[in-house]
Design a protein around this motif. Sequence first.
Motif, short mmCIF file in Angstrom:
data_model
loop_
_atom_site.label_atom_id
_atom_site.label_comp_id
_atom_site.label_asym_id
_atom_site.label_seq_id
_atom_site.Cartn_x
_atom_site.Cartn_y
_atom_site.Cartn_z
N ALA A 104 0.83 -1.21 0.00
CA ALA A 104 0.00 0.00 0.00
C ALA A 104 0.87 1.25 0.00
N LYS A 105 1.90 1.27 0.83
CA LYS A 105 2.78 2.43 0.89
C LYS A 105 3.49 2.64 -0.45
N GLY A 106 3.97 1.55 -1.06
CA GLY A 106 4.66 1.67 -2.34
C GLY A 106 3.77 2.26 -3.42
N ILE A 107 2.51 1.83 -3.45
CA ILE A 107 1.58 2.33 -4.47
C ILE A 107 1.22 3.79 -4.21
N VAL A 108 0.99 4.12 -2.94
CA VAL A 108 0.67 5.52 -2.60
C VAL A 108 1.86 6.42 -2.94
N THR A 109 3.07 5.96 -2.64
CA THR A 109 4.27 6.73 -2.97
C THR A 109 4.39 6.93 -4.47
N ALA A 110 4.04 5.90 -5.26
CA ALA A 110 4.08 6.02 -6.72
C ALA A 110 3.09 7.05 -7.22
N HIS A 111 2.06 7.34 -6.42
CA HIS A 111 1.09 8.40 -6.75
C HIS A 111 1.52 9.75 -6.15
N ASN A 112 2.77 9.83 -5.69
CA ASN A 112 3.30 11.05 -5.05
C ASN A 112 2.54 11.39 -3.77
N GLY A 113 2.08 10.35 -3.08
CA GLY A 113 1.32 10.56 -1.85
C GLY A 113 2.05 10.07 -0.62
N THR A 114 1.39 10.19 0.50
CA THR A 114 1.92 9.71 1.78
C THR A 114 0.84 8.90 2.49
N CYS A 115 1.26 8.06 3.42
CA CYS A 115 0.29 7.28 4.19
C CYS A 115 0.81 7.09 5.60
N GLY A 116 -0.10 6.71 6.49
CA GLY A 116 0.30 6.52 7.88
C GLY A 116 -0.81 5.85 8.67
N VAL A 117 -0.60 5.78 9.97
CA VAL A 117 -1.57 5.14 10.86
C VAL A 117 -1.50 5.81 12.22
N ASN A 118 -2.63 5.89 12.87
CA ASN A 118 -2.64 6.38 14.25
C ASN A 118 -3.76 5.70 15.02
N ASN A 119 -3.53 5.53 16.30
CA ASN A 119 -4.56 4.99 17.17
C ASN A 119 -5.59 6.08 17.47
N THR A 120 -6.85 5.66 17.57
CA THR A 120 -7.92 6.59 17.92
C THR A 120 -8.47 6.20 19.29
N SER A 121 -9.47 6.93 19.73
CA SER A 121 -10.05 6.63 21.04
C SER A 121 -10.79 5.29 21.05
N THR A 122 -11.18 4.81 19.84
CA THR A 122 -11.95 3.56 19.78
C THR A 122 -11.28 2.46 18.96
N GLY A 123 -10.15 2.76 18.31
CA GLY A 123 -9.53 1.74 17.47
C GLY A 123 -8.30 2.23 16.75
N VAL A 124 -8.24 1.94 15.44
CA VAL A 124 -7.05 2.24 14.63
C VAL A 124 -7.51 2.87 13.32
N CYS A 125 -6.78 3.88 12.87
CA CYS A 125 -7.11 4.56 11.62
C CYS A 125 -5.89 4.58 10.70
N PHE A 126 -6.02 3.93 9.54
CA PHE A 126 -5.01 4.03 8.49
C PHE A 126 -5.46 5.12 7.52
N TRP A 127 -4.53 5.93 7.06
CA TRP A 127 -4.89 7.04 6.17
C TRP A 127 -3.88 7.18 5.04
N LEU A 128 -4.33 7.80 3.97
CA LEU A 128 -3.44 8.13 2.87
C LEU A 128 -3.86 9.47 2.29
N GLU A 129 -2.88 10.21 1.80
CA GLU A 129 -3.13 11.49 1.15
C GLU A 129 -2.41 11.51 -0.19
N ILE A 130 -3.15 11.81 -1.25
CA ILE A 130 -2.56 11.85 -2.59
C ILE A 130 -3.07 13.09 -3.32
N PRO A 131 -2.28 13.60 -4.27
CA PRO A 131 -2.72 14.76 -5.04
C PRO A 131 -3.95 14.43 -5.89
N MET A 132 -4.82 15.41 -6.07
CA MET A 132 -5.99 15.20 -6.92
C MET A 132 -5.59 15.01 -8.37
N HIS A 133 -4.52 15.69 -8.78
CA HIS A 133 -4.06 15.61 -10.16
C HIS A 133 -2.66 15.03 -10.19
#
Length: 292
Positions: free
Chosen positions: A260-289
Motif C-alpha cells: 500500500a505504501k509503495g503504491i501511494v508513494t508512486a502516486h506522489n502521496g503519503t500514508c500513515g496510521v494512528n490509534n484513535t479513542s476507539t480503534g485504529v485509523c489508516f490514512w493516505l493522502e494523494i494529489p488530486m491531479h
Amino acid sequence: LFLSGKMTRPILELADVARKIAWMDFTSRYTGKREDEIGVLGTSINTISEELSRTITDLKQANEEIKNQMAVQKKFMASVSHEFKTPVALIRGYAEALTIKGDTATSAQIIIREADRLDRLVSDIMAVIKMETHVLPIEVRMQELGPFLAGVASRFETQALEKKAKLRITADPAIEIEIDSDRMTQVMDNLLSNAIRFVPENGKIMIRASKSEQQVRIEVENEGDPIPEEHIANLFTPFYRVDDSRSRKSGGTGLGLAVAKGIVTAHNGTCGVNNTSTGVCFWLEIPMHSDK
C-alpha cells in the motif's frame, strides 16, 4: 652495537605488528618516526591494518544482514505457504460440497471470496518484486472517488457480515481524482482486509474521504484494540508483523501495508496510521491531479 640496535628495533616492531595482523589483531600500529625505507614500510603496514580492519568489520556487518534477510525470507515463505494453503483448502472443500448438496449459493460465494484472497496475495507478491527493482508502473485516469470506494467496499460486505461488523462510507460525492484504479484498489483491498481482520464482532469500519485544496485524504478506521506505539513506525516495512502468532491466526503475510505504501508513494502521496479513542485509523493522502 648502538647502530645495530637502532636498526633492528623498528624491524622487530614491524615484524610484531605484521604477526598480529596475521592473527586478525588490528589494534597494534608501527609507532616509529623514521623517514627512510623502514618508515615508509611502517606507514604502509599501518594503512593495510586499518583497511583490513574496516573491511572485515564491513564483511561481518554484511554477513549479519544476510543472516537477517535469510531469516526474514524463511519467515515470509512460511507465512505465504500458510496463506496459500488456507484458501486452497477452503476452495477445495466447498467445491466438493457443490457436488453433494444443494446449497450452491453459499459455497460459490465462499469460493469466490477465497479466490479473491489468493488473487490479492499474488498481486502483493508481484508488487513487492516490482518495488524491489524500483519499477512499479501506474496508469492514471480521472475517477469519481465515491463510486470507486463503494465498489471496493462492496467486495468486503460478506466478510463484514460474517463478523457482524458495520461497514460505512462517508465521501464527498464531488471528489474526482487521477489514480491508477487497479493499483489503488489493491491499496484499499489491503487496508479493508486488515480492518476486517482486527475489528471485533459487532464493531464498525468507517471509510472516509475528503479533499483539502489539491489533496485527497482517505481513511479506513476500525474499532478494536490499538496498535502498540513501539510497532507503529515499522508497520509499513515489508514482512513486518506486530505479533507473529496473532497474524498467523488471523491471516497476513506482512506484505499488504508495505505494498500500500509503495503504491501511494508512486502516486506522489503519503500514508500513515494512528490509534484513535476507539480503534485504529489508516490514512493516505494523494494529489488530486497526477504528474504521471
